[in-house]
Design a protein around this motif. Structure first.
Motif, PDB file in Angstrom:
ATOM      1  N   UNK A 101       0.816  -1.216   0.000  1.00  0.00           N
ATOM      2  CA  UNK A 101       0.000   0.000   0.000  1.00  0.00           C
ATOM      3  C   UNK A 101       0.854   1.274   0.000  1.00  0.00           C
ATOM      4  N   UNK A 102       2.134   1.140  -0.299  1.00  0.00           N
ATOM      5  CA  UNK A 102       3.010   2.306  -0.413  1.00  0.00           C
ATOM      6  C   UNK A 102       2.959   2.837  -1.838  1.00  0.00           C
TER       7      UNK A 102
ATOM      8  N   UNK B  67       6.502  10.382  -0.050  1.00  0.00           N
ATOM      9  CA  UNK B  67       5.175   9.789  -0.048  1.00  0.00           C
ATOM     10  C   UNK B  67       4.900   8.797   1.060  1.00  0.00           C
ATOM     11  N   UNK B  68       5.764   8.724   2.053  1.00  0.00           N
ATOM     12  CA  UNK B  68       5.518   7.817   3.175  1.00  0.00           C
ATOM     13  C   UNK B  68       4.467   8.438   4.083  1.00  0.00           C
ATOM     14  N   UNK B  69       3.328   7.774   4.198  1.00  0.00           N
ATOM     15  CA  UNK B  69       2.295   8.284   5.097  1.00  0.00           C
ATOM     16  C   UNK B  69       2.708   8.027   6.547  1.00  0.00           C
ATOM     17  N   UNK B  70       2.163   8.814   7.444  1.00  0.00           N
ATOM     18  CA  UNK B  70       2.467   8.647   8.873  1.00  0.00           C
ATOM     19  C   UNK B  70       2.098   7.265   9.394  1.00  0.00           C
ATOM     20  N   UNK B  71       1.117   6.613   8.749  1.00  0.00           N
ATOM     21  CA  UNK B  71       0.701   5.288   9.202  1.00  0.00           C
ATOM     22  C   UNK B  71       1.492   4.165   8.516  1.00  0.00           C
ATOM     23  N   UNK B  72       2.657   4.511   7.933  1.00  0.00           N
ATOM     24  CA  UNK B  72       3.496   3.527   7.255  1.00  0.00           C
ATOM     25  C   UNK B  72       4.918   3.507   7.833  1.00  0.00           C
ATOM     26  N   UNK B  73       5.034   3.338   9.163  1.00  0.00           N
ATOM     27  CA  UNK B  73       6.362   3.397   9.764  1.00  0.00           C
ATOM     28  C   UNK B  73       7.297   2.283   9.293  1.00  0.00           C
ATOM     29  N   UNK B  74       6.746   1.126   8.902  1.00  0.00           N
ATOM     30  CA  UNK B  74       7.599   0.030   8.454  1.00  0.00           C
ATOM     31  C   UNK B  74       8.269   0.398   7.120  1.00  0.00           C
TER      32      UNK B  74
END
Length: 136
Positions: free
Chosen positions: A81-82, A105-112
């Motif tokens: 979903x990235x 484009x890394x959303x805050x809910x994509x820490x991995x």
């Protein structure tokens, strides 16, 4: 109903390389060289070209966005979903090339994904330097 824009983060890596921009450009755009430092790919430096990068952990789906020979390159970088963009800038210096990579484009809910990129890109740069040192 109001939609709030999701904040995104960027990973930036910048390195001075003792190689001319033409040589660095080759390592960024020739599939057999990209495979040596990044991943297996069917990349071609043509705007609109859709390609994949594959590694043992999975596949990244990409599309070339910008090609400015020996100065700039950008492509989408989509995995799971990235949905992000990788932008390379090559700047000639008196001793070679300053290479800058920004993945946005890394959303805050994509820490991995963000953490993986922060750890992974410096390693890819190390491998890129090894490839450049071995090129003629």
């Amino acid at each position: 109903m109001t939609e709030t824009a999701t904040a995104t983060r960027t990973v930036t890596v910048e390195r001075d390389l003792p190689h001319p921009p033409a040589k660095v450009w080759r390592a960024l755009t020739e599939s057999h060289l990209i495979e040596d430092w990044l991943m297996k790919t069917d990349f071609r430096p043509v705007p609109g070209h859709v390609f994949e990068m594959t590694a043992d952990w999975g596949t990244v789906r990409c599309e070339v966005i910008e090609v400015a020979p020996q100065s700039a390159l950008a492509y989408s970088w989509n995995a799971g979903d990235l949905a992000s963009t990788v932008h390379w800038t090559l700047t000639e210096t008196p001793t070679g090339t300053r290479l800058t990579m920004e993945q946005t484009g890394f959303r805050d809910d994509q820490p991995m994904y963000y953490g993986g990129a922060k750890l992974g890109w410096p390693r890819f740069f190390d491998a890129l330097e090894t490839v450049l040192d071995g090129m003629e």
